[in-house]
Every structure is written in structure tokens, then in C-alpha cells.
Design a protein around this motif. Structure first.
Motif, PDB file in Angstrom:
ATOM      1  N   LEU A 132       0.904  -1.327   0.251  1.00  0.00           N
ATOM      2  CA  LEU A 132      -0.478  -0.400   0.079  1.00  0.00           C
ATOM      3  C   LEU A 132       0.774   1.243  -0.233  1.00  0.00           C
ATOM      4  CD1 LEU A 132      -2.511  -1.099   2.344  1.00  0.00           C
ATOM      5  CD2 LEU A 132      -3.354  -0.589   0.316  1.00  0.00           C
ATOM      6  N   ASN A 133       2.107   1.653   0.421  1.00  0.00           N
ATOM      7  CA  ASN A 133       3.303   2.575   1.153  1.00  0.00           C
ATOM      8  C   ASN A 133       2.942   3.033  -0.610  1.00  0.00           C
ATOM      9  OD1 ASN A 133       4.389   4.232   1.281  1.00  0.00           O
ATOM     10  ND2 ASN A 133       4.742   3.361   3.765  1.00  0.00           N
ATOM     11  N   ASP A 134       3.512   1.909  -0.766  1.00  0.00           N
ATOM     12  CA  ASP A 134       4.861   2.085  -2.512  1.00  0.00           C
ATOM     13  C   ASP A 134       3.215   2.329  -3.317  1.00  0.00           C
ATOM     14  OD1 ASP A 134       7.631   1.325  -0.762  1.00  0.00           O
ATOM     15  OD2 ASP A 134       7.445  -0.667  -1.506  1.00  0.00           O
ATOM     16  N   THR A 135       2.410   1.548  -3.734  1.00  0.00           N
ATOM     17  CA  THR A 135       1.913   1.637  -5.063  1.00  0.00           C
ATOM     18  C   THR A 135       1.284   2.892  -4.743  1.00  0.00           C
ATOM     19  OG1 THR A 135       1.468  -0.521  -4.951  1.00  0.00           O
ATOM     20  CG2 THR A 135      -0.050   0.306  -5.844  1.00  0.00           C
ATOM     21  N   MET A 136       1.020   3.690  -3.357  1.00  0.00           N
ATOM     22  CA  MET A 136       0.195   4.462  -3.674  1.00  0.00           C
ATOM     23  C   MET A 136       1.409   6.284  -3.757  1.00  0.00           C
ATOM     24  SD  MET A 136      -2.468   4.118  -0.135  1.00  0.00           S
ATOM     25  CE  MET A 136      -3.210   6.346  -0.256  1.00  0.00           C
ATOM     26  N   ARG A 137       2.631   5.449  -2.914  1.00  0.00           N
ATOM     27  CA  ARG A 137       3.672   6.560  -3.190  1.00  0.00           C
ATOM     28  C   ARG A 137       4.115   6.633  -4.727  1.00  0.00           C
ATOM     29  NH1 ARG A 137       6.798   9.870   0.418  1.00  0.00           N
ATOM     30  NH2 ARG A 137       6.511   9.536   2.051  1.00  0.00           N
ATOM     31  N   ALA A 138       4.482   5.850  -5.421  1.00  0.00           N
ATOM     32  CA  ALA A 138       4.474   5.843  -6.483  1.00  0.00           C
ATOM     33  C   ALA A 138       3.223   6.174  -7.353  1.00  0.00           C
ATOM     34  CB  ALA A 138       4.230   4.182  -7.400  1.00  0.00           C
ATOM     35  N   MET A 139       1.607   6.279  -7.358  1.00  0.00           N
ATOM     36  CA  MET A 139       0.570   6.530  -8.175  1.00  0.00           C
ATOM     37  C   MET A 139       1.018   8.621  -7.780  1.00  0.00           C
ATOM     38  SD  MET A 139      -2.251   4.411  -7.346  1.00  0.00           S
ATOM     39  CE  MET A 139      -3.492   5.096  -7.566  1.00  0.00           C
ATOM     40  N   ILE A 140       0.831   8.878  -6.666  1.00  0.00           N
ATOM     41  CA  ILE A 140       1.321  10.214  -5.865  1.00  0.00           C
ATOM     42  C   ILE A 140       2.566  10.602  -7.044  1.00  0.00           C
ATOM     43  CG2 ILE A 140       1.995  11.584  -4.628  1.00  0.00           C
ATOM     44  CD1 ILE A 140       0.229   9.202  -2.716  1.00  0.00           C
ATOM     45  N   ALA A 141       3.428   9.690  -7.781  1.00  0.00           N
ATOM     46  CA  ALA A 141       4.732  10.366  -7.747  1.00  0.00           C
ATOM     47  C   ALA A 141       4.575  10.138  -9.242  1.00  0.00           C
ATOM     48  CB  ALA A 141       5.895  10.084  -7.950  1.00  0.00           C
ATOM     49  N   ALA A 142       3.937   9.406  -9.669  1.00  0.00           N
ATOM     50  CA  ALA A 142       3.584   9.489 -11.493  1.00  0.00           C
ATOM     51  C   ALA A 142       3.668  11.082 -12.144  1.00  0.00           C
ATOM     52  CB  ALA A 142       2.602   8.682 -11.226  1.00  0.00           C
ATOM     53  N   GLU A 143       4.830  11.360 -12.790  1.00  0.00           N
ATOM     54  CA  GLU A 143       4.459  12.111 -13.390  1.00  0.00           C
ATOM     55  C   GLU A 143       3.330  12.659 -14.403  1.00  0.00           C
ATOM     56  OE1 GLU A 143       8.269  15.842 -15.947  1.00  0.00           O
ATOM     57  OE2 GLU A 143       8.500  13.557 -14.410  1.00  0.00           O
ATOM     58  N   PHE A 144       2.925  11.597 -15.540  1.00  0.00           N
ATOM     59  CA  PHE A 144       2.118  11.986 -16.527  1.00  0.00           C
ATOM     60  C   PHE A 144       1.014  10.659 -16.473  1.00  0.00           C
ATOM     61  CE2 PHE A 144       6.446  12.408 -17.892  1.00  0.00           C
ATOM     62  CZ  PHE A 144       6.410  13.534 -18.033  1.00  0.00           C
ATOM     63  N   ASP A 145      -0.188  11.189 -16.667  1.00  0.00           N
ATOM     64  CA  ASP A 145      -1.489  10.056 -17.503  1.00  0.00           C
ATOM     65  C   ASP A 145      -0.484   8.395 -17.664  1.00  0.00           C
ATOM     66  OD1 ASP A 145      -2.910  12.147 -16.591  1.00  0.00           O
ATOM     67  OD2 ASP A 145      -3.331  12.482 -18.258  1.00  0.00           O
ATOM     68  N   LYS A 146      -0.114   8.025 -18.343  1.00  0.00           N
ATOM     69  CA  LYS A 146       0.220   7.315 -18.803  1.00  0.00           C
ATOM     70  C   LYS A 146       0.465   6.402 -18.178  1.00  0.00           C
ATOM     71  CE  LYS A 146       3.035   4.690 -22.498  1.00  0.00           C
ATOM     72  NZ  LYS A 146       4.058   4.408 -23.664  1.00  0.00           N
ATOM     73  N   ASP A 147       1.899   6.731 -16.804  1.00  0.00           N
ATOM     74  CA  ASP A 147       2.756   6.066 -15.956  1.00  0.00           C
ATOM     75  C   ASP A 147       1.614   5.874 -14.920  1.00  0.00           C
ATOM     76  OD1 ASP A 147       4.808   6.329 -17.680  1.00  0.00           O
ATOM     77  OD2 ASP A 147       5.525   8.679 -16.839  1.00  0.00           O
ATOM     78  N   PHE A 148       0.962   7.153 -14.684  1.00  0.00           N
ATOM     79  CA  PHE A 148      -0.311   6.503 -13.903  1.00  0.00           C
ATOM     80  C   PHE A 148      -1.384   5.434 -13.458  1.00  0.00           C
ATOM     81  CE2 PHE A 148      -4.380   7.392 -11.876  1.00  0.00           C
ATOM     82  CZ  PHE A 148      -3.881   7.722 -10.147  1.00  0.00           C
TER      83      PHE A 148
END
Length: 467
Positions: A132-148
Motif C-alpha cells: 500500500l505504501n509503495d503503490t500509493m507513493r508511486a501513483m502520487i509521484a507519477a508525472e504523466f497519465d500514462k505512468d499513473f
């Protein structure tokens, strides 16, 4: 404008919520107690989504590292209990959460084959906090829609669906066979004593709280319909998409991504795109502007709850009946995966029966809302039935637009599939559909012939080389 022969299948609640987000006034910035910030540009719609995720993340991880105490205690308790399923030395012991009978049933599932499906309880609980921690942080840090959306696909959608395609049926069968003994579980007493529930509430009608809720979980929930709904849903989502590569759940996720992009265009939202790399563009598909843009300005001054099904469907129907849009809509939204879902009348019946059963429980718990609940259920059933009727025969009354709704695997039957080989004598609309099917079949056959030809060519070259 073009007419269509039934209601369009957009639930007003979903569309209304999206509109509300897009048209809402800016609220004060939420500031967490630790350093974390959206990765997308402030002008983008993704930035707004990430701000909402930060609020949820800060609630779940107050210090940005450890999950909140209550959740941590729950995870630890569940892990200590359910991980015994995975460990042979502890499999014979009882379970606080499942009780003796259901524990035995899920141990049997674990030991039955290499899938070890019921090991999922322990597998998930052991990594829950870090994931949960890693995935939520990754989604929050995504720079572009495609990455998100790629994070969601690779970290959540694919693992969940791969598991469900292998195991959901086995797990449901185990539960259906043991649920009559779920009252054995000691967890009921913990919930009753420490859950803050009113054990003399009016809805109990004098019945013991524990007996009532055990009966709800055991018998009152529409399990037969829920089991059938799960079975049919997984059968449709887990099948191979014959129009493209991958499974049908991937097809629907791609369709959602497309809708998200079109939604932004229609509401003036700013996409988070890597313009330098063009990583959010699909250069293989050119979509006419009028097909991917909807006029939603009429809803700008409306409250979300005031936007009706009828309001939303008009904008969508008009586009679906434009000949320029026919091909892209056929490929993007009405492929064989969609056709399989909408032609599945067993699934439709199970969905409606499940909703009715859940509604009955809700009305027992909140009798003061019974009239509103009945009205809401009737309204949404009306939308659902009209949507299914239209999708099974999606034709436009004023334009020469008609869609092919043949399920993957040709579930339309031998007689219908036989028409693909010869389109003579059909009406213009039927001939158009027939030719699409024939073209698809020819493309598939051509691929096989090309592969066979390449194999022969490679063999011939190999023989020459050997000589």
C-alpha cells in the motif's frame, strides 16, 4: 440529431461524479505532516487526483512510513490467524476468523493443487503495509497519465485478475460449502463486544444481535446469485480477446483509459502528457475530433445529483450514430469482449437478483429509507434493462450505422457465424456487419497462412544452408 433505439448505458452517478470533480471550485490545499507532493504539473487533472490520494495516504500512513495503529493491529491479527492455512504444522488448528469448518475447507483448497488459491489470505496480509505504501507513493509521484495508469495496471489490475481467473471459482465453492458453519468463528464475539454496535437496534425486531448477523452472512445475502455473477463475470473477463492480444479485462481497462482521455478533452481538463516524448499518444489510431469530444457545457451550472441519465445519454448517442465514429467506437467500446458481457443473459439476471437481495437487507436495516430505496432500485434497473436491450441490437434510426456485437468465440451460434462466409442477399446494414466479420475472419486466417509460409521459407533456407 441521430436517434437510437434505446437508452445508452451510462450510469449517471459515475458521470456526475467525474463532472463534479472537473467543474468543482478549487478548495484549500491539504498539507500532510510529512514531505510528499504530486508528481504531475499543477495545471493537470492528474494533479487534482494526486492531491486526493495524498489525503487518503496521510490518513492511512500518518507519519508517511507506518500504517495507522488500528489497521496495523487488524493486519497482524488476521495474519497470525489466516497464515496457518499455508503452514502444514498449523493447518489442523482452528481459526478465530473462519471457524473450524471454513478453516478446514480453505486448507483443502490450499492443498488441492499447485495454485494454492487460499494462500492468498496470508500472501496479501504479509505484504499489505509495504504494498500500500509503495503503490500509493508511486501513483502520487507519477508525472504523466500514462505512468499513473500503468502503475494501476501492472501493480493492481493484472495481479488481481490473474489470481481471480485461476482461483475465484475455487474460493467461492469452498465458501459456499462451509458458510453454514460461519457462526463457529470466535471473531463474532470480538466484533459484538468491541465494535460499538447497538445490540438492541430496532431492525433486530427482538432477535439476538449475534444470531441476526450470522444469519445475514450465512443465508440472507444472495449467495447463489452472487456466486453465479462471479462465475459469469470471470468467464467473460478472463477469456482471450479475439479482436486483439491479451484478455478481456485488459480490453476494458484500455477502454477506460480512452474514456478518461476523452473526458478531459470534453471538460477542458489538462492531460498530464510528456509532450517531448509523446508517450501518451497512440500514433497507430487517428480518432476524428468530433468522436472524442463531447459538449458537456450544459452541465457546468448543474449540481451533480441533478444530472440525469437522459441528460448524459443524448451527448453519447449522437456520437455513436455518426458514421465517421463507427469504426473507432466498434473497436474501442463494442469489441467481442463487450459483446460477450452484454449477450450473457445469465449474468444480467444474476446482477439484478443480487441487487434485489442486497436491497432487501438495506431496507431491513434502514426502514425509514425503504421508499427511496425501492425508487432507486427501480430506476437503475430501468437503466440497466434499457442499456442491455440497446447494446444487444445497437442501431441508429437516421444514419447507416450499425455495430457488430458478436461475442468472443462466436457465441452467436453456428447459424449466425455461417452468415460471415457469404454476405449476399443481406440488407445494406446487415451486409456491412457481415463484411466486417468476414474481414476479421480473413485477417485471422491470413495471419495463420503467413506464419505457415514463413515456417516453410525458413525450412527451405535451412535446407539450402545445410547443402
Amino acid at each position: 440529431s441521430s436517434g437510437i433505439n434505446a437508452e445508452w448505458p451510462l450510469r449517471p452517478g459515475v458521470a456526475a461524479c467525474l463532472l463534479a470533480v472537473a467543474l468543482a471550485q478549487e478548495e484549500p490545499e491539504f498539507v500532510p505532516n510529512f514531505e510528499i507532493a504530486p508528481g504531475a504539473k499543477k495545471t493537470s487533472f492528474l494533479y487534482q487526483i494526486q492531491k486526493g490520494l495524498i489525503e487518503g495516504y496521510a490518513t492511512m500512513f500518518p507519519d508517511g512510513v507506518r500504517i495507522q495503529n488500528t489497521a496495523q493491529l487488524g493486519i497482524m491479527t488476521a495474519k497470525n490467524d489466516l497464515c496457518k492455512i499455508n503452514k502444514p504444522d498449523y493447518q489442523s488448528q482452528g481459526s478465530v476468523i473462519l471457524g473450524k469448518t471454513c478453516k478446514k475447507a480453505f486448507v483443502k483448497v490450499f492443498n488441492a493443487d499447485e495454485d494454492q488459491c487460499s494462500g492468498v489470505f496470508c500472501d496479501v496480509l504479509e505484504v499489505a503495509e509495504v504494498f500500500l505504501n509503495d503503490t500509493m507513493r508511486a501513483m502520487i509521484a507519477a508525472e504523466f497519465d500514462k505512468d499513473f495508469f500503468k502503475i494501476i495496471e501492472t501493480e493492481i489490475l493484472n495481479p488481481v485478475m490473474e489470481y481471480n481467473c485461476r482461483c475465484s471459482g475455487k474460493m467461492m465453492d469452498a465458501w459456499m460449502g462451509c458458510k453454514h458453519k460461519i457462526g463457529e468463528a470466535d471473531i463474532w464475539y470480538t466484533v459484538m463486544n468491541f465494535g460499538g454496535f447497538n445490540t438492541s437496534a430496532a431492525y433486530l425486531e427482538g432477535e439476538d444481535w449475534l444470531d441476526f448477523w450470522v444469519d445475514v452472512v450465512k443465508d440472507r445475502l444472495p449467495w447463489d446469485d452472487m456466486s453465479l455473477m462471479l462465475e459469469r463475470t470471470m468467464a467473460n473477463l478472463c477469456q482471450t480477446n479475439q479482436d486483439d492480444e491479451g484478455k478481456c479485462y485488459t480490453y476494458f481497462y484500455k477502454a477506460f483509459n480512452t474514456l478518461y482521455q476523452w473526458f478531459l478533452k470534453s471538460t477542458g481538463g489538462v492531460p498530464a502528457v510528456n509532450k517531448r516524448g509523446g508517450n501518451n499518444r497512440n500514433n497507430d489510431v487517428v480518432v476524428p475530433e468530433q468522436c472524442s469530444t463531447y459538449d458537456l457545457s450544459a452541465y457546468a451550472d448543474m449540481e451533480a445529483e441533478d444530472i440525469s441519465f437522459g441528460d448524459i445519454k443524448e451527448a453519447v448517442i449522437e456520437k455513436f450514430c455518426v458514421e465517421e465514429c463507427e469504426d473507432v467506437y466498434q473497436d474501442t467500446f463494442l469489441g467481442c469482449c463487450t459483446a460477450s458481457m452484454i449477450q450473457d443473459e445469465v449474468l444480467e439476471t444474476s446482477v439484478k437478483n443480487t441487487a434485489t437481495g442486497m436491497g432487501d437487507i438495506y431496507k431491513r436495516l434502514y426502514p425509514e429509507n425503504e421508499d427511496a430505496a425501492n425508487s432507486g432500485i427501480s430506476e437503475y434497473f430501468g437503466y440497466y434493462e434499457n442499456a442491455m436491450a440497446m447494446l444487444r441490437n445497437p442501431t441508429c434510426t437516421e444514419t447507416d450505422v450499425e455495430y457488430d456485437v458478436t461475442p468472443c468465440g462466436g457465441a452467436g451460434g453456428e447459424e449466425e457465424l455461417g452468415e460471415v462466409s457469404s454476405c449476399e442477399g443481406l440488407s445494406s446494414k446487415k451486409a456491412k456487419i457481415c463484411k466486417k466479420k468476414a474481414k476479421k475472419a480473413a485477417k485471422a486466417a491470413g495471419g495463420e497462412e503467413e506464419e505457415e509460409g514463413n515456417n516453410k521459407k525458413n525450412k527451405k533456407n535451412k535446407n539450402k544452408k545445410n547443402k
